[in-house]
Design an enzyme around this catalytic site. Structure first.
Site, PDB file in Angstrom:
ATOM      1  N   LYS A 178       0.752  -1.170   0.068  1.00 31.71           N
ATOM      2  CA  LYS A 178       0.111   0.066   0.106  1.00 31.71           C
ATOM      3  C   LYS A 178       0.865   1.299  -0.001  1.00 31.71           C
ATOM      4  O   LYS A 178       2.110   1.141   0.786  1.00 31.71           O
ATOM      5  CB  LYS A 178      -0.951  -0.014   1.333  1.00 31.71           C
ATOM      6  N   SER A 212      -9.203   3.016   2.956  1.00 34.96           N
ATOM      7  CA  SER A 212      -8.245   3.540   2.366  1.00 34.96           C
ATOM      8  C   SER A 212      -7.144   2.506   1.295  1.00 34.96           C
ATOM      9  O   SER A 212      -6.499   3.031   0.707  1.00 34.96           O
ATOM     10  CB  SER A 212      -7.156   4.350   3.194  1.00 34.96           C
ATOM     11  N   SER A 214     -10.254   0.177   6.704  1.00 35.02           N
ATOM     12  CA  SER A 214      -9.605   0.486   5.635  1.00 35.02           C
ATOM     13  C   SER A 214      -9.033  -0.761   4.893  1.00 35.02           C
ATOM     14  O   SER A 214      -8.681  -0.768   3.659  1.00 35.02           O
ATOM     15  CB  SER A 214      -8.243   1.532   5.627  1.00 35.02           C
TER      16      SER A 214
END
Length: 479
Positions: free
Chosen positions: A74, A151, A175
């Site tokens: 990520k 996210s 997330s």
């Protein structure tokens, strides 16, 4: 492209590497080809570091459970010297790291071949991934007009589309679980402090944020959690120790559990009919497996928790921006961050030190309230989101009123009223892909349990996967 690559989980691919049927370079070639074909439509994979991946293969990969399997990090956290990061923001674009993070050390030891990062919203804030630094929104492979979540939205889109079988994510308010729900994947948020945060931070968002993974299978998640669990040196606190581990736990069904069914929000408001239908469908499945299911919901101050969560995250966002500006020696310039981040700075300026500590206290009190609910109950079953995956643009970072963005009518908390509760309490929770609506969109169901009971929850998720396999359900845009 290696045959059936997109249909296999990471465990399967690692088995092929171990048997000599395919090598790591061939799998990396396949992942890169999939990225080249799909990413122009998804905008999920960024900052490709192919040479770093090839060099890792040449040096010899660790003999871990995922040796040779392509993987993505990520673009937020998981600091790694070989992988520069934008951190979802023009202000932080092309950040390089002098040290590898403890979580990356542990992920790398599994033998994965990381080759790029995945998109994230600025500051990790929000249930969509539409950061300006990437030039456009990240899209959902099930429906390109919808968000893959946030996210860890880029991770969710990339795994769902088959670019990689698993990817790193993180979860400070849902997330990992929000993209899992939105993309038809498995997402598990571990007990607070289960994974290391060092050396770059002691804790994230007053302990509410934690690393995690987006996977197609429960067994892949179980192996990643086993490999990465445990505090790093100097951690301020530790999670309760595991028993035999997650892989051992999923090898047998859990005991029969008492499941509380909540088909509304946690404070009793109605949710979208498709999401309520997903909850009842999961309840019937659990009952068919011998679990006891009854309607119930916790009596906890959900509104107070979200107000405290909002202030803590606003302060965390403001702190990171202030630290970046101080390090470079000049203040924030126009256009360097988006309006939601500016709104977080505005909100943080109105929060005193005493206010911040009161917010942390409110989160701690909420954790005790929610934990008390699990005295008679083993599992709380809800939807993961209150609606199907949102349309692109609904949660774009255009709103400078940070409190409204989080808690206003129709905004983030109305859309995602379940996940953040378990970041606040620190309890383990998972989104399981058991339901698709009439439009063919995935609708995740959310399962949460007692603090520290990660292995039992993982075993329950594996039992559900065995009873209703989801591996063959693939989005229209896929490898």
């Amino acid at each position: 492209m290696f045959k059936d690559y997109g249909a296999k989980d990471a465990t399967d691919l690692a088995g092929l590497v171990a048997s000599g049927e395919v090598d790591a370079d061939a799998l990396l070639d396949t992942a890169l080809a999939a990225m080249e074909r799909l990413n122009p439509k998804l905008n999920a994979v960024v900052l490709v570091q192919e040479e770093a991946a090839r060099a890792a293969i040449r040096r010899g990969l660790p003999e871990g459970p995922f040796r040779g399997v392509p993987f993505l990090l990520k673009d937020l956290g998981c600091e790694a010297m070989d992988f520069p990061s934008h951190n979802g923001s023009r202000l932080f674009a092309n950040t390089r790291y002098a040290l590898d993070s403890a979580i990356w050390d542990r992920i790398r030891a599994t033998g994965v071949v990381a080759f790029a990062r995945t998109t994230a919203p600025e500051g990790g804030v929000g249930p969509a991934t539409e950061s300006a630094v990437y030039g456009g929104p990240t899209r959902n492979p099930w429906d390109l007009s919808r968000t893959p979540g946030g996210s860890s939205g880029g991770a969710g889109a990339a795994v769902a589309a088959g670019i990689v079988p698993a990817a790193h994510g993180s979860d400070g308010g849902g997330s990992v679980r929000i993209p899992a729900s939105s993309c038809g994947l498995f997402g598990f948020k571990a007990t607070r402090a289960r994974f290391p945060d060092g050396p770059y931070s002691g804790e994230g968002w007053a302990g509410m944020a934690i690393d995690g993974f987006l996977t197609r299978s429960v067994r892949d998640a179980a192996a990643f959690h086993d490999a990465c669990a445990g505090a790093d040196l100097g951690a301020p606190y530790w999670a309760p120790p595991l028993g035999a581990g997650h892989i051992a736990a999923i090898r047998r069904p859990p005991r029969r559990l008492r499941v509380a069914l909540c088909d509304t929000t946690l404070d009793g408001r109605p949710i979208h009919p498709d999401c309520a239908a997903a909850v009842h469908d999961a309840a019937r499945l659990l009952e068919s497996l011998g679990h006891h299911v009854e309607p119930a919901r916790p009596a906890a101050d959900i509104g107070g928790m979200m107000r405290a969560w909002t202030d803590i995250v606003a302060c965390g966002t403001a702190l990171s921006i202030r630290a970046k500006c101080a390090a470079r020696g000049h203040p924030l310039e126009p256009g360097e961050v988006e309006n939601v981040a500016l709104g977080a700075i505005d909100r943080a300026a109105a929060v005193s030190g005493a206010d911040y500590l009161a917010a942390v206290g409110r989160i701690h009190a909420f954790g005790r309230e929610l934990s008390a609910f699990f005295d008679p109950w083993d599992i709380l079953l809800t939807a993961t989101l209150a609606e199907p995956p949102a349309m692109i643009g609904r949660f774009a970072h255009t709103d400078r009123d940070f409190v409204h963005f989080r808690t206003g009518p129709g905004m983030v908390f109305d859309y995602s009223p379940f996940c953040a509760a378990f970041n606040a309490s620190g309890q383990p929770a998972a989104s399981v892909p058991l339901f698709w609506n009439g439009e063919g969109l995935p609708i995740g169901v959310h399962l949460a349990t007692r603090f520290g009971a990660d292995e039992e929850l993982m075993a329950l998720c594996a039992e559900l996967e065995s009873a209703r396999p989801w591996a063959g359900l693939r989005p229209p845009l896929t490898v």
